[in-house]
Motif scaffolding. Structure first.
Motif, PDB file in Angstrom:
ATOM      1  N   ASP A  13      79.084 -20.463  68.258  1.00  0.00           N
ATOM      2  CA  ASP A  13      79.884 -20.298  69.486  1.00  0.00           C
ATOM      3  C   ASP A  13      79.595 -18.970  70.183  1.00  0.00           C
ATOM      4  OD1 ASP A  13      81.155 -18.301  68.100  1.00  0.00           O
ATOM      5  OD2 ASP A  13      83.125 -19.234  68.133  1.00  0.00           O
ATOM      6  N   ARG A  20      86.361 -21.473  62.337  1.00  0.00           N
ATOM      7  CA  ARG A  20      87.657 -21.446  61.654  1.00  0.00           C
ATOM      8  C   ARG A  20      87.924 -20.184  60.832  1.00  0.00           C
ATOM      9  NH1 ARG A  20      86.314 -27.052  61.639  1.00  0.00           N
ATOM     10  NH2 ARG A  20      87.956 -28.358  62.511  1.00  0.00           N
ATOM     11  N   LYS A  46      75.093 -23.928  51.789  1.00  0.00           N
ATOM     12  CA  LYS A  46      74.821 -25.155  51.031  1.00  0.00           C
ATOM     13  C   LYS A  46      74.324 -24.860  49.617  1.00  0.00           C
ATOM     14  CE  LYS A  46      75.915 -27.129  54.830  1.00  0.00           C
ATOM     15  NZ  LYS A  46      77.349 -27.386  55.027  1.00  0.00           N
ATOM     16  N   GLN A  58      81.077 -25.134  53.379  1.00  0.00           N
ATOM     17  CA  GLN A  58      81.462 -24.647  54.712  1.00  0.00           C
ATOM     18  C   GLN A  58      82.127 -23.267  54.617  1.00  0.00           C
ATOM     19  OE1 GLN A  58      83.971 -28.056  55.879  1.00  0.00           O
ATOM     20  NE2 GLN A  58      82.355 -28.632  57.294  1.00  0.00           N
ATOM     21  N   ILE A  59      82.390 -22.709  55.809  1.00  0.00           N
ATOM     22  CA  ILE A  59      83.250 -21.529  55.912  1.00  0.00           C
ATOM     23  C   ILE A  59      84.525 -21.992  56.600  1.00  0.00           C
ATOM     24  CG2 ILE A  59      81.331 -19.904  55.964  1.00  0.00           C
ATOM     25  CD1 ILE A  59      83.119 -20.363  59.193  1.00  0.00           C
ATOM     26  N   GLU A  71      89.498 -24.374  52.887  1.00  0.00           N
ATOM     27  CA  GLU A  71      90.357 -25.013  53.891  1.00  0.00           C
ATOM     28  C   GLU A  71      91.185 -23.948  54.617  1.00  0.00           C
ATOM     29  OE1 GLU A  71      90.568 -27.926  55.374  1.00  0.00           O
ATOM     30  OE2 GLU A  71      89.000 -28.775  54.134  1.00  0.00           O
ATOM     31  N   SER A  72      90.877 -23.803  55.897  1.00  0.00           N
ATOM     32  CA  SER A  72      91.525 -22.746  56.679  1.00  0.00           C
ATOM     33  C   SER A  72      93.055 -22.883  56.677  1.00  0.00           C
ATOM     34  CB  SER A  72      90.978 -22.739  58.111  1.00  0.00           C
ATOM     35  OG  SER A  72      91.193 -23.987  58.740  1.00  0.00           O
ATOM     36  N   ARG A 173      89.834 -24.616  71.082  1.00  0.00           N
ATOM     37  CA  ARG A 173      88.602 -25.408  71.002  1.00  0.00           C
ATOM     38  C   ARG A 173      88.324 -26.146  72.319  1.00  0.00           C
ATOM     39  NH1 ARG A 173      86.439 -26.975  65.903  1.00  0.00           N
ATOM     40  NH2 ARG A 173      84.733 -27.946  67.038  1.00  0.00           N
TER      41      ARG A 173
END
Ligand code: GTB
Length: 216
Positions: A13, A20, A46, A58-59, A71-72, A173
């Motif tokens: 982005d 997140r 990964k 993931q982050i 998990e945010s 978003r």
């Protein structure tokens, strides 16, 4: 103990704070908890070392002593549960703030992410032009309902909570889509969240990561 979170080494982005890790950074800033950040490339996410922390590669993740979380939403909840400032003390008010956390992630975020994903990976499909209005219709349905509930209040319940923090990051978003602006009270709600000093600090920190990666 200073927690460590993970974030993109170079966020797609371009530093707009849409990934997140932003919600986790913001929560930590709201409660005044200093933290470290470990930056990861897509390849590193990964690898087995990171997958031991995050099953989906993931982050963001969160490590604090013996605790490793992914998990945010779970991370923000953990922060809110262990520090003052993001959840009310009154049991019923607390339960309602938690309900808004789930609403943000489970009811409002899915149609917004469906739209964003389609914009990203389905643009070249023959059916894209037909599908987009359907996806945007689902986003508008949710925003209309949320807008109606918020009315002219500052926050979803009596005071700013982790529910607002997650809802604002979810609504962000939609930046650049023009859809949020169709609901002036929701635009103002997001702007109120973004104006919080803790938000600003979190935003500046994630932007600094992108700026450094781009100049290096
Ligand atoms: N449900 C999980 C959570 O809430 O923590 C979802 C985590 C997630 O989607 N992580 C993304 C990720 O690691 C980054 S935030 N993706 C890499 C991968 O899956 O391989 C999603 C995101 C990415 C980019 C933008 N952007 O560029 O605007 C916005 C949001």
């Amino acid at each position: 103990m200073t927690p460590t979170i993970t974030a993109f080494e170079r966020s797609p982005d371009r530093g707009k704070g849409l990934a997140r890790d932003m919600r986790v950074r913001w929560a930590l800033e709201e409660v005044g908890q200093p933290y470290d950040v470990r930056l990861l490339s897509f390849d590193e996410m990964k690898e087995a070392t990171h997958r031991a922390l995050h099953p989906f590669g993931q982050i963001p993740t969160y490590e604090e002593g013996d605790l490793a979380l992914f998990e945010s939403g779970a991370i923000v909840f953990h922060i809110a549960a262990h520090h003052a400032g993001l959840l009310p003390d009154d049991a019923n008010a607390r339960a309602r703030a938690i309900a808004w956390m789930f609403a943000a992630l489970n009811t409002v975020e899915p149609p917004i992410v469906d739209r964003a994903s389609a914009m990203l990976v389905e643009r070249d499909k023959t059916w894209f032009e037909e599908r987009l209005p359907i996806l945007e219709g689902r986003v508008r349905d949710r925003l209309a309902e949320l807008s109606s509930r918020l009315g002219d209040a500052d926050w979803l319940e009596d005071a700013f909570s982790a529910g607002d923090l997650l809802m604002v990051t979810v609504l962000r978003r939609l930046s650049g889509s023009g859809i949020l602006e169709e609901y002036p009270n929701l635009s103002a709600y997001v702007a109120r969240g973004e104006a919080r000093p803790a938000y600003q600090r979190a935003f500046d920190d994630q932007l600094a990561v992108f700026t450094a990666a781009s100049s290096g």
